[in-house]
Design a protein around this motif. Structure first.
Motif, PDB file in Angstrom:
ATOM      1  N   ILE A   1      20.559  26.896   6.592  1.00  0.00           N
ATOM      2  CA  ILE A   1      19.260  27.082   6.123  1.00  0.00           C
ATOM      3  C   ILE A   1      19.064  26.769   4.553  1.00  0.00           C
ATOM      4  CG2 ILE A   1      17.284  28.625   6.051  1.00  0.00           C
ATOM      5  CD1 ILE A   1      18.737  30.346   8.214  1.00  0.00           C
TER       6      ILE A   1
ATOM      7  N   ALA B   1      16.522  27.658   1.653  1.00  0.00           N
ATOM      8  CA  ALA B   1      15.402  28.342   1.469  1.00  0.00           C
ATOM      9  C   ALA B   1      15.052  28.367  -0.096  1.00  0.00           C
ATOM     10  CB  ALA B   1      15.783  30.037   1.727  1.00  0.00           C
TER      11      ALA B   1
ATOM     12  N   TYR C   1       7.168  30.610  -1.341  1.00  0.00           N
ATOM     13  CA  TYR C   1       8.557  30.051  -0.859  1.00  0.00           C
ATOM     14  C   TYR C   1       8.347  29.109   0.380  1.00  0.00           C
ATOM     15  CZ  TYR C   1       8.165  33.784   3.009  1.00  0.00           C
ATOM     16  OH  TYR C   1       7.680  34.452   4.075  1.00  0.00           O
TER      17      TYR C   1
ATOM     18  N   TYR D   1      11.067  26.851   3.409  1.00  0.00           N
ATOM     19  CA  TYR D   1      12.567  26.734   4.110  1.00  0.00           C
ATOM     20  C   TYR D   1      12.723  25.866   5.088  1.00  0.00           C
ATOM     21  CZ  TYR D   1      10.812  29.770   7.784  1.00  0.00           C
ATOM     22  OH  TYR D   1      10.161  30.361   9.155  1.00  0.00           O
TER      23      TYR D   1
ATOM     24  N   VAL E   1      22.810  30.757   4.260  1.00  0.00           N
ATOM     25  CA  VAL E   1      21.413  30.261   3.453  1.00  0.00           C
ATOM     26  C   VAL E   1      21.810  29.757   1.963  1.00  0.00           C
ATOM     27  CG1 VAL E   1      19.268  31.004   2.812  1.00  0.00           C
ATOM     28  CG2 VAL E   1      20.112  32.220   4.654  1.00  0.00           C
TER      29      VAL E   1
ATOM     30  N   TRP F   1      20.382  29.203  -1.360  1.00  0.00           N
ATOM     31  CA  TRP F   1      18.941  29.534  -2.062  1.00  0.00           C
ATOM     32  C   TRP F   1      18.730  28.508  -3.305  1.00  0.00           C
ATOM     33  CZ3 TRP F   1      16.165  33.022  -0.197  1.00  0.00           C
ATOM     34  CH2 TRP F   1      16.560  34.090   0.631  1.00  0.00           C
TER      35      TRP F   1
ATOM     36  N   VAL G   1      13.119  22.334  -1.299  1.00  0.00           N
ATOM     37  CA  VAL G   1      13.861  22.573   0.230  1.00  0.00           C
ATOM     38  C   VAL G   1      14.597  21.278   0.142  1.00  0.00           C
ATOM     39  CG1 VAL G   1      13.803  22.852   2.475  1.00  0.00           C
ATOM     40  CG2 VAL G   1      12.262  24.110   0.769  1.00  0.00           C
TER      41      VAL G   1
END
Length: 617
Positions: free
Chosen positions: A45, A47, A58, A60, A184, A186, A464
């Motif tokens: 992912i 994010a 935000y 994702y 994830v 970031w 992203v």
């Protein structure tokens, strides 16, 4: 520059730790393929958090379907809103612990009684504290609406932690299970014109906000806001730009290799501009370093505050703010939302306490009536609202629009923008019809001005995409000249006499800057500068490398005017085998949004790495 208190650990610029390099240094050209260290396959992912001056949001997407980017569009649902972003407002309890963020923070603060409000900490628009702050460090404080202080890094950390938790809940609801934190990646967006210390401050806040486990974790990447918007806009079809049918050229925008365009990221605090060219391989090359200034939407808010001072008097507004701080916040918040509308006039809701407030026996209605009589009825009071005519609203926008147009004018006069075809206007302020019209009208004969639908989300969506492939921005222009301080053999007539020193019978010149990259130089993604150093002090147990930067292109010494220390790295050498024959490699990785430095001791095989510490330098 203080020397180390540890025995036999010398600074590379203060003590002679390198007589001459054992292998040649210099920039190393990147390969055509992203290096293994940038492989994002391990992250399921990506994010991204767009932490704005006035609003934050935000987005994702999953590695299995990178192009399907999910954005939360339900901010403020409990307050009667359904928006893409939430106000960048934080409410803390009296002990400094988290209470609320965003619409919830605004709502709870406004619902507090006046005697209760003083027990809380309420912060808004605090991101601009980081802009052009040369004294920025982890110990600076921020004042809240009541004048009370908290550590700035904690205010940012609480806010980022909220955004993280909110997004992970959304991702969990999407998946049907909670994602593992290690899967994830970031991405945190920052203005391209921010200094390096501001970027590192945000990284430290992300660490304290539990986004990452270590401050230098590669699980977090910084995305420069206009770069992120660039990645988003260049892949959009014509139908995804505002009013594309009204512009014949924009009906079929072409972003083939060789295409040049300018991104104007108009946020709440800053205007950020980058010029890009699409390479043959589809990646992006920066044409000149990012430019901009503090001409964002908050300039208009300041003009509105000046208008209030003119109508009611500065003492009136100051006294009201002191007596009713939460109502004052509510007043400004209402104007912030109303100014984004498309109406010529604006009706600003005045809080109950404001409508009934008097200063020197003058009521709100009397002050407005007097001002209107002297200023062609440009304002009026109606049903608890301050009504601003079109002429007044235009005057509030005038300064910001003029500065933006002037700056873009200057950029379009640069030789590298001679054949530039498009301007992408993005950011929260870009949703203002006044700004859109101003740029389209002013530049229509030279370039096509394109505004994507949901312009305020262009940055976070592009962030992203950047998180999935940081190498998509393949070449950047170096903002500063960077290097490491060192000693070299003294050469008569070449080096300054006052920097001549003798150590162990060797004559050396101190304060030499060994340059990694020069200001204005084109740097490829993850280009590497390498050099090898040897100690000349017997039983030396380590080297402290000190790093410097300057806006000047050519720098010879670290003590020149305009040269500043920007970080350090200690490489420990506990194994004394070989003594002065031991070697330490220094490797500097350029071309990303941050600068990474790695030190390697061959004898002990110890490896040390850091992002240049701009906060403690």
């Amino acid at each position: 520059m203080a020397e180390s208190s540890e025995p036999n650990i010398s600074t590379s610029s203060l003590k002679p730790v390198d007589v001459s390099p054992m292998c040649s240094g210099g920039m190393k050209s990147p390969t055509d393929d992203p290096p293994d260290s940038e492989n994002t396959a391990e992250y399921q992912i990506v994010a991204a958090i767009d932490f704005g001056t006035t609003f934050s949001g935000y987005a994702y997407s999953f590695a299995s379907n990178k192009d399907a980017i999910h954005v939360n569009k339900n901010w403020g649902q409990t307050q009667g809103f359904l928006l893409h972003k939430t106000p960048t407002c934080l409410l803390l309890k009296s002990d400094g612990q988290f209470e609320a963020f965003g619409f919830e923070a605004v709502s709870r603060y406004n619902d507090l009684a006046e005697d209760e409000a003083g027990d809380y900490y309420y912060f808004d628009r605090f991101k601009m504290k980081l802009y052009d702050n040369k004294e920025l460090n982890a110990d600076i404080t921020l004042k809240d609406a009541n004048g009370k202080s908290q550590l700035a890094v904690d205010v940012f950390a609480h806010s980022l932690n909220f955004m993280k938790k909110h997004m992970l809940r959304a991702i969990g609801a999407h998946l049907g299970y909670d994602p593992h934190p290690d899967t994830v990646r970031w991405v945190l967006t920052v203005p391209a014109i921010w200094d390096e210390n501001a970027k590192q401050f945000m990284r430290e806040a992300a660490y304290r906000g539990s986004l990452i486990l270590t401050p230098h974790s590669e699980q977090l990447v910084m995305a420069l806001e206009p770069e992120a918007a660039s990645l988003h806009c260049r892949n959009l079809p014509a139908t995804d730009f505002v009013g594309y049918k009204d512009t014949a050229q924009a009906s079929n925008p072409c972003f083939e290799p060789g295409t040049k365009y300018l991104v104007v990221d108009a946020g709440g605090g800053t205007i950020d501009c980058v010029a890009h060219k699409i390479r043959k391989d589809g990646r992006i090359r920066e044409l000149f370093r990012a430019t901009g200034g503090a001409w964002g939407g908050t300039i208009i808010d300041k003009q509105f505050l000046n208008l209030l001072h003119r109508i009611f008097g500065k003492d009136f507004i100051t006294e009201f703010q002191q007596n009713y701080p939460k109502d004052f916040v509510e007043l400004l918040q209402d104007f912030e939302i109303k100014k984004r509308g498309e109406c010529d006039s604006i009706r600003v809701s005045l809080p109950y306490n404001f409508c009934n407030f008097k200063h020197n026996r003058v009521s709100v209605q009397q002050a407005i009536k007097t001002f209107a009589a002297d200023n062609n009825n440009e304002v009026k009071f109606s049903s608890g609202k301050l009504v601003l005519t079109s002429a007044v609203v235009t005057s509030l926008f005038a300064d910001a629009l003029a500065q933006i147009k002037d700056h873009v004018d200057q950029l379009l006069q640069k030789p590298k923008t001679k054949d530039l075809q498009y301007i992408f206007l993005v950011g929260g302020f870009a949703e203002s019809s006044r700004l859109q019209q101003a740029l389209k009208t002013h530049f229509s004969e030279r370039v096509t001005c394109l505004v994507p639908d949901e312009a305020s989300l262009a940055v976070v969506r592009g962030a992203v995409a950047f998180g999935h492939d940081p190498s998509s921005i393949w070449q950047r222009i170096c903002r500063f000249t960077y290097g490491v301080g060192s000693y070299l053999p003294y050469e008569e007539g070449v080096h300054r006499e006052d920097l001549r020193v003798v150590s162990d019978g060797v004559t050396l010149c101190k304060n030499i800057l060994q340059t990694w990259a020069e200001a204005g130089e084109t740097i490829g993604h993850n280009e590497i500068w390498r050099e090898t150093y040897t100690p000349i002090i017997t039983n030396q147990k380590g080297i402290i490398f000190e790093f410097f930067r300057s806006s000047k292109r050519h720098v010879k010494y670290t003590d020149e005017a305009g040269v500043e220390k920007c970080g350090s790295l200690i490489v420990r050498m506990p194994d004394l085998t070989g003594d002065k024959e031991r070697a330490v490699d220094l490797e500097v990785i350029f071309g990303g949004t941050e600068i990474k430095v790695v030190g390697y001791d061959h004898t002990s095989t110890n490896k040390y790495e850091t992002l240049i510490d701009f906060l403690s330098s």
